[in-house]
Design a protein around this motif. Sequence first.
Motif, PDB file in Angstrom:
ATOM      1  N   TYR A 138       0.861  -1.189   0.000  1.00 14.14           N
ATOM      2  CA  TYR A 138       0.000   0.000   0.000  1.00 14.14           C
ATOM      3  C   TYR A 138       0.891   1.229   0.000  1.00 14.14           C
ATOM      4  CZ  TYR A 138      -3.548  -3.333   1.322  1.00 14.14           C
ATOM      5  OH  TYR A 138      -4.384  -4.409   1.341  1.00 14.14           O
ATOM      6  N   HIS A 139       0.557   2.139  -0.841  1.00 11.79           N
ATOM      7  CA  HIS A 139       1.412   3.303  -0.994  1.00 11.79           C
ATOM      8  C   HIS A 139       0.600   4.575  -0.838  1.00 11.79           C
ATOM      9  CE1 HIS A 139       4.523   5.901  -2.767  1.00 11.79           C
ATOM     10  NE2 HIS A 139       5.337   4.959  -2.335  1.00 11.79           N
TER      11      HIS A 139
ATOM     12  N   PHE B 195       5.238   3.871   1.570  1.00 13.13           N
ATOM     13  CA  PHE B 195       4.617   2.587   1.853  1.00 13.13           C
ATOM     14  C   PHE B 195       3.997   2.617   3.244  1.00 13.13           C
ATOM     15  CE2 PHE B 195       7.694   1.127  -1.388  1.00 13.13           C
ATOM     16  CZ  PHE B 195       6.796   0.518  -2.252  1.00 13.13           C
ATOM     17  N   VAL B 196       2.780   2.133   3.368  1.00 16.23           N
ATOM     18  CA  VAL B 196       2.113   2.105   4.675  1.00 16.23           C
ATOM     19  C   VAL B 196       1.645   0.683   4.986  1.00 16.23           C
ATOM     20  CG1 VAL B 196       1.396   4.521   4.711  1.00 16.23           C
ATOM     21  CG2 VAL B 196      -0.068   2.815   3.605  1.00 16.23           C
ATOM     22  N   LEU B 197       1.454   0.453   6.285  1.00 18.50           N
ATOM     23  CA  LEU B 197       1.002  -0.864   6.727  1.00 18.50           C
ATOM     24  C   LEU B 197      -0.466  -1.067   6.352  1.00 18.50           C
ATOM     25  CD1 LEU B 197       2.536  -0.662  10.296  1.00 18.50           C
ATOM     26  CD2 LEU B 197       3.274  -2.230   8.492  1.00 18.50           C
ATOM     27  N   PRO B 198      -0.870  -2.302   6.165  1.00 16.48           N
ATOM     28  CA  PRO B 198      -2.283  -2.563   5.857  1.00 16.48           C
ATOM     29  C   PRO B 198      -3.203  -1.999   6.946  1.00 16.48           C
ATOM     30  CG  PRO B 198      -0.972  -4.561   5.589  1.00 16.48           C
ATOM     31  CD  PRO B 198      -0.057  -3.515   6.145  1.00 16.48           C
ATOM     32  N   THR B 199      -2.696  -1.977   8.180  1.00 19.51           N
ATOM     33  CA  THR B 199      -3.533  -1.461   9.269  1.00 19.51           C
ATOM     34  C   THR B 199      -3.659   0.057   9.226  1.00 19.51           C
ATOM     35  OG1 THR B 199      -1.545  -1.566  10.627  1.00 19.51           O
ATOM     36  CG2 THR B 199      -3.148  -3.333  10.911  1.00 19.51           C
ATOM     37  N   ASP B 200      -2.868   0.716   8.406  1.00 20.75           N
ATOM     38  CA  ASP B 200      -2.960   2.168   8.273  1.00 20.75           C
ATOM     39  C   ASP B 200      -3.839   2.571   7.096  1.00 20.75           C
ATOM     40  OD1 ASP B 200      -1.324   2.433  10.431  1.00 20.75           O
ATOM     41  OD2 ASP B 200       0.502   2.658   9.240  1.00 20.75           O
ATOM     42  N   VAL B 201      -4.554   1.599   6.543  1.00 26.26           N
ATOM     43  CA  VAL B 201      -5.418   1.898   5.404  1.00 26.26           C
ATOM     44  C   VAL B 201      -6.855   1.634   5.826  1.00 26.26           C
ATOM     45  CG1 VAL B 201      -5.950   1.318   3.005  1.00 26.26           C
ATOM     46  CG2 VAL B 201      -3.593   1.199   3.830  1.00 26.26           C
ATOM     47  N   THR B 202      -7.726   2.612   5.560  1.00 25.78           N
ATOM     48  CA  THR B 202      -9.135   2.449   5.933  1.00 25.78           C
ATOM     49  C   THR B 202      -9.858   1.587   4.909  1.00 25.78           C
ATOM     50  OG1 THR B 202      -9.853   4.345   4.656  1.00 25.78           O
ATOM     51  CG2 THR B 202      -9.138   4.773   6.916  1.00 25.78           C
TER      52      THR B 202
ATOM     53  N   CYS C  91      -3.328  10.758   6.937  1.00 31.80           N
ATOM     54  CA  CYS C  91      -3.541  11.996   6.192  1.00 31.80           C
ATOM     55  C   CYS C  91      -4.781  11.954   5.305  1.00 31.80           C
ATOM     56  CB  CYS C  91      -2.319  12.315   5.333  1.00 31.80           C
ATOM     57  SG  CYS C  91      -1.998  11.066   4.078  1.00 31.80           S
ATOM     58  N   ASP C  92      -5.517  10.876   5.328  1.00 28.61           N
ATOM     59  CA  ASP C  92      -6.735  10.745   4.520  1.00 28.61           C
ATOM     60  C   ASP C  92      -6.505  10.725   3.014  1.00 28.61           C
ATOM     61  OD1 ASP C  92      -8.227  10.479   6.753  1.00 28.61           O
ATOM     62  OD2 ASP C  92      -8.919  12.567   6.802  1.00 28.61           O
ATOM     63  N   SER C  93      -5.255  10.730   2.581  1.00 30.69           N
ATOM     64  CA  SER C  93      -5.019  10.661   1.133  1.00 30.69           C
ATOM     65  C   SER C  93      -5.448   9.288   0.630  1.00 30.69           C
ATOM     66  CB  SER C  93      -3.537  10.817   0.811  1.00 30.69           C
ATOM     67  OG  SER C  93      -3.016  11.923   1.480  1.00 30.69           O
ATOM     68  N   ALA C  94      -5.779   9.238  -0.638  1.00 24.09           N
ATOM     69  CA  ALA C  94      -6.129   7.950  -1.244  1.00 24.09           C
ATOM     70  C   ALA C  94      -4.876   7.089  -1.328  1.00 24.09           C
ATOM     71  CB  ALA C  94      -6.721   8.169  -2.629  1.00 24.09           C
ATOM     72  N   VAL C  95      -5.006   5.867  -0.871  1.00 27.64           N
ATOM     73  CA  VAL C  95      -3.876   4.944  -0.886  1.00 27.64           C
ATOM     74  C   VAL C  95      -3.917   4.125  -2.166  1.00 27.64           C
ATOM     75  CG1 VAL C  95      -2.977   2.865   0.212  1.00 27.64           C
ATOM     76  CG2 VAL C  95      -3.661   4.816   1.605  1.00 27.64           C
ATOM     77  N   VAL C  96      -2.776   4.016  -2.793  1.00 31.14           N
ATOM     78  CA  VAL C  96      -2.691   3.208  -4.008  1.00 31.14           C
ATOM     79  C   VAL C  96      -2.349   1.784  -3.605  1.00 31.14           C
ATOM     80  CG1 VAL C  96      -1.510   2.898  -6.207  1.00 31.14           C
ATOM     81  CG2 VAL C  96      -1.868   5.205  -5.298  1.00 31.14           C
TER      82      VAL C  96
ATOM     83  N   SER D 228      10.882  -2.608   4.365  1.00 32.09           N
ATOM     84  CA  SER D 228      10.800  -1.274   3.785  1.00 32.09           C
ATOM     85  C   SER D 228       9.499  -1.082   3.007  1.00 32.09           C
ATOM     86  CB  SER D 228      12.000  -1.033   2.875  1.00 32.09           C
ATOM     87  OG  SER D 228      11.998  -1.975   1.822  1.00 32.09           O
ATOM     88  N   LYS D 229       8.938  -2.141   2.482  1.00 31.44           N
ATOM     89  CA  LYS D 229       7.681  -2.004   1.736  1.00 31.44           C
ATOM     90  C   LYS D 229       6.478  -2.204   2.642  1.00 31.44           C
ATOM     91  CE  LYS D 229       9.625  -2.827  -2.718  1.00 31.44           C
ATOM     92  NZ  LYS D 229      10.669  -3.867  -2.685  1.00 31.44           N
TER      93      LYS D 229
END
Length: 885
Positions: free
Chosen positions: A599-600, A606-613, A621-626, A636-637
Motif C-alpha cells: 500500500y502506498h 509505503f504504509v502498513l495494511p492497518t494504516d489503510v481504511t 492523512c486521509d489521502s487515497a492509498v494506491v 521497507s515495503k
Amino acid sequence: MSLSGVRTYARLRAMNAKYDPQTIEARWQAHWADNGTFNVVDDPNRPKYYCLEMFPYPSGRIHMGHVRNYTIGDVLARFHRMRGFNVLHPMGWDAFGLPAENTAIEKGIHPAKWTKDNITSMRGQLKRIGLSYDWTREIATCDPSYYRWNQWIFLKMYERGLAYKKRSPVNWCESCETVLANEQVIDNRCWRCESEVFPKELDQWFFKITAYAEELLSSCDTLTGWPQRVLVMQRHWIGKSEGVEVDFRVIDGPPELQSIRIFTTRPDTIFGATFMSVAPESPVVDLLIKGKNEEQAVRDFVSRVSRQDRTTRTDAGAEKEGLFTGCYAKNPVTGDAIPIWVANFVLYEYGTGAIMAVPAHDQRDFEFARQYKLSIRLVIQNPSGTLDPENLDAAYTEENGFLVNSDQFSGLSAKDGKARIAQWIEEKQHGTQTIHYRLRDWGVSRQRYWGTPIPIIICPTCGLVPVPEHALPVILPSDVPFTGKGGSPLKDIADFAHTTCPGCGNQATRESDTMDTFVDSSWYFLRYTSPHHTDLPVEPAASRRWMAVDQYIGGIEHAVLHLLYARFFTKVLRDLGLTTVSEPFENLLTQGMVCKETYHCPKHGFVLPTDVTDTQQCTHCDSAVVVGRIEKMSKSKKNVVDPEELITRYGVDTARLFSLFAAPPEKDLEWRDDGVEGAARFLNRVWRLVAEYAETIKTVDRNPTQDSADAMHHTSRDLRREVHHRIRKVTQDIEREFQFNTAISAIMELVNVLYTFGFPITDEIKNDEKTLQIMKESLDALVMLLSPFAPHIAEEMWDALGNDSHVLHSSWPQYDPALLQEALLTIIVQVNGKTRGKVEDIPPDWTEEQIVDKVREEPKMSSWLQGKTTHKVIYVEKRLVNFVV
RNA sequence: GCGAGAGUGGCGGAAUAGGCAGACGCGCAAGAUUUAGGAUCUUGUGGGGAACCGUGAGGGUUCGAGUCCCUCCUCUCGCACCA
C-alpha cells in the motif's frame, strides 16, 4: 531414542469438539523434543534420505521465506520417513558475517553475543514450526569446533597450491577509511557515508577454483535433478570458450616487448584484423608508450579509466573509448602493420588482456573503428554474397558465411576456415589453440573481524608459513574494538597479531584477514553427517553413508555463487579423500519468494495494511492509498507478515498448510490473509469430521477383510474407490513434482467426499462392523495423507482414532489398484470433435460396437446425428466416442 | 541485445501421453441454523437471452489443441562490451 509407542502424555479420553491448535502443537512439540523423535541413527536396513534446507543467517527473527523453505523440506522429510527411509534432516547457522559486525559498530554489542542470542531466539522459533530436525547435529559456523576445519581445509588447499596470495583490488572508502564488501557499495558509493568508493590494491588470498573449471562445467550434465535455469546460470558463469592465442609481433616497441599475445574465438577472421586493442591495466601499455609522443595522453587516459568502477565500465551501453599508443604490430597472416590502441572495453582479467580487432566481424571493434576512423576489412562474406566491403552498417558476426580476402583460405566456409586457420597458426608457430574461462579464482580474504581467521603466519625470514595442524584452531580473539575504521580489525590486536614463526622461531605476524563466509557454507552439508567428529572435518564413513544430499532446497538467489562454491569444495574434499561423491546435491529445488500486496500513500510512502481504511485512505492523512504491486515481503515495503503473530493466531499447522497450498513451491507465493483463513477453516473441518467418528471407530480394526470387501454394498465400494484414488493422487503429487498444492487439494477433495458419504452414528451403524471398518480405513488414510503437511493436528487425530504409536511412525498408505477401477464407465460423446453429451453407466466389459450402438441410440444424440452421414467413428478406449459427420 | 520461463474466471491456481477447460481454495450470491453477529451446513458461481462463444493475438497440423508446429505481442527472471 526414537521409540515408537512411547507416550509422554496420556491418550486423550475423547477429542475436544473444538480444534485448539495452541494446546495440540505445544503438546506434540514437547513430545518430539522429549523423545528425541527426529534424532537419526544409522540403520543399514533402511535406505537413506538426506533432506537439507539452506541454513539461515541468524539475523534474529524468522521470516516467511524461512517458513516456506523449511516447511517444504519438512514435508519431504516426513513423507520419506513414512515411506520407510532413514531420514537425515539437520539444521544449523551460517553464523559469521557482516550484520553482526555492523551491530557491534553501531550498538556496541559484541558479534559473538549478538549472534548467540539470535540463534537462541531463532531456534525457538523454528521449534515452534514443528520441523522434524535432528537438533543433536546443530552446527554454528562461528563455533571454533566448526571453523577450525575451515582452517584445516585452507591449509590442505595451500599445500596443494589451491590457495595462494596475490595483489587484488578491494573497494575502499576514503572517508570511512575502510574496506567495503560489494554489497556495501551502492552506485559506486559507500552505503554509510555516500562518498565515492575507489579500488585499492591489497595482497589477498584466493582459492584456485579455476583448476576445477572444466569439471565444474562438464559435470553440470550429470545434475539431472537440478532446475535447467540454475544449470544455465552455472554454465554461463564458468563461461568456457575455445579459441586460439596468437602472438602479434610488435614492430617498433622496446626490446622487452617482442610481441603481444591475443586470444580469439574467431581465428577465421584473422585476415580482417586491422588494429589491436589492449586493456588499460595491461603492463604492456607502459612498455608501448615509453618515450613516445603519445605517452602522457595515454597515461592520463589509463588512470582515468582505471578509477572507474567495474560495473559502469563493463556496461554494454558504455561509450567505447581509446587512444593510439604510437606503436604498430604485424598481423601474422597478412604481414600488414596495424596500429596498437588502448581501449576501455578490453578487460585485463579476461583472455590475455589484449585483442586483435576485426571491425568487420565484431560489433565492438566496428563501433570503435568507425569512431576513430580505422580501416575495416571484410573477410567473411554472407551466403548470398550481398555484403559490400565499402558500405557496412554493422559488423557481420554470423558464422554461416564464407571466407574472402584470406589468401589460400578464401572460399572456405567460416566453420572450416576456423579449424584450418587455427591449425595453420599452430603449424607456423604463431600461436596455440587454447580454452579460456570466464570464471575467476575465488577471492576469500575479507578485511573483517567476524569470520574465520586465515591460518597463516607471515615471517620476515620464512615468508608465508602455515599454522601447524596441531595448533588449530586459530581462535578469533574476542577483545576487539569495533570502530568501523581501517582495514582488518585483527591487525591491531597485539595478542593475536604478534606470534612466533613455526619455522624459525623468530617474531612474526599473523595474517589478519578473515575468510569469506561463503567458505563456511561450502561444506556444512558434509559436516552434518558427522558433526561431532574431532579428527577430520568429515568422518569419511559417515560421508559415505549419507552423501550426497538427496534433496536440497533454497532460494534461487544462491543459484550461482553458493552452489558453485559448494560443488567446488565437494570436489576438493573428494580429492582429499574425505568423501566419495563428486557432486553434493543430487536434487535441487529453488523455491519462489513470498510476496504480498503493498500500500502506498502519496505522503507517507509505503504504509502498513492497518494504516489503510476500508475506503482505501491513509489513516494519517486521509489521502487515497494506491494498492501497489505484489512484491517480495520486506520491511521497507511494509508488507511483511510476522510468522510468530500468524502462528499465535492460527497455529502453525495452518501457516504450513497455507504456504504449501497457495502456490507450487518453485513459484512466487502471494500471501493473502483470506487464504490463511481458508486453510484454518479446512483444518477445522477435518477436525470436526474426525471428532464425529472417533469415539465410535477407535476400537475398529482398520483393514477391511476380503470377506467384508466382497459383501460391500455399492456406496461403500464407491467410498473406498474415492479414498484410494486420493491416496494415489497425493502420493504422486508429492513424489513426482513436489506438487504440494495439488496434493493438498486432493486431501480437501477427500474430506469433501467423506462429508458426502458421511452417515449419522446410529445404533444400527454401531453394529455394522464392515461399514465402520471402511470408515476407519478412510479416516486413517486422511490423517496419514495430511500428516506431512500439518503434523500436529494429524498426530492428535491419529491418537483419537485409536491408533497405537504415532502417525509419523506409520507407513504411508498404499492404494489398491484394483479398487481404482470404475464400476461403470462414463463415455464422452463428441460430434465433429465438439462435446455434445455423455452417456453414463456403461459396464466396463462392453466392446466398442456395443458402446457405439448404445450412444447412437441415445435420444439426445439423435438431433446431432439424424439426417447426416457418419463418415467415421473414433473411439478412445473407455473414454470417448467421436462421430465425424 | 542474448538466454530461460510464463500468459487460463473477480483472485490464487488445476487439467497423465492431444480427449468433459476452470479441480481445490479464496471471493461473491441465495438459503438453512441463530435473538443477532460470528461460526457451521446446503446450493449456485467463465461469458451470453439463446443458438453458441471462450485458455495473450493470428495462422497451421488433427476426427479432436490450454497442450504439438510457425509468426507475433506482453510480462517476469537471469546474463549483459567475455574477444
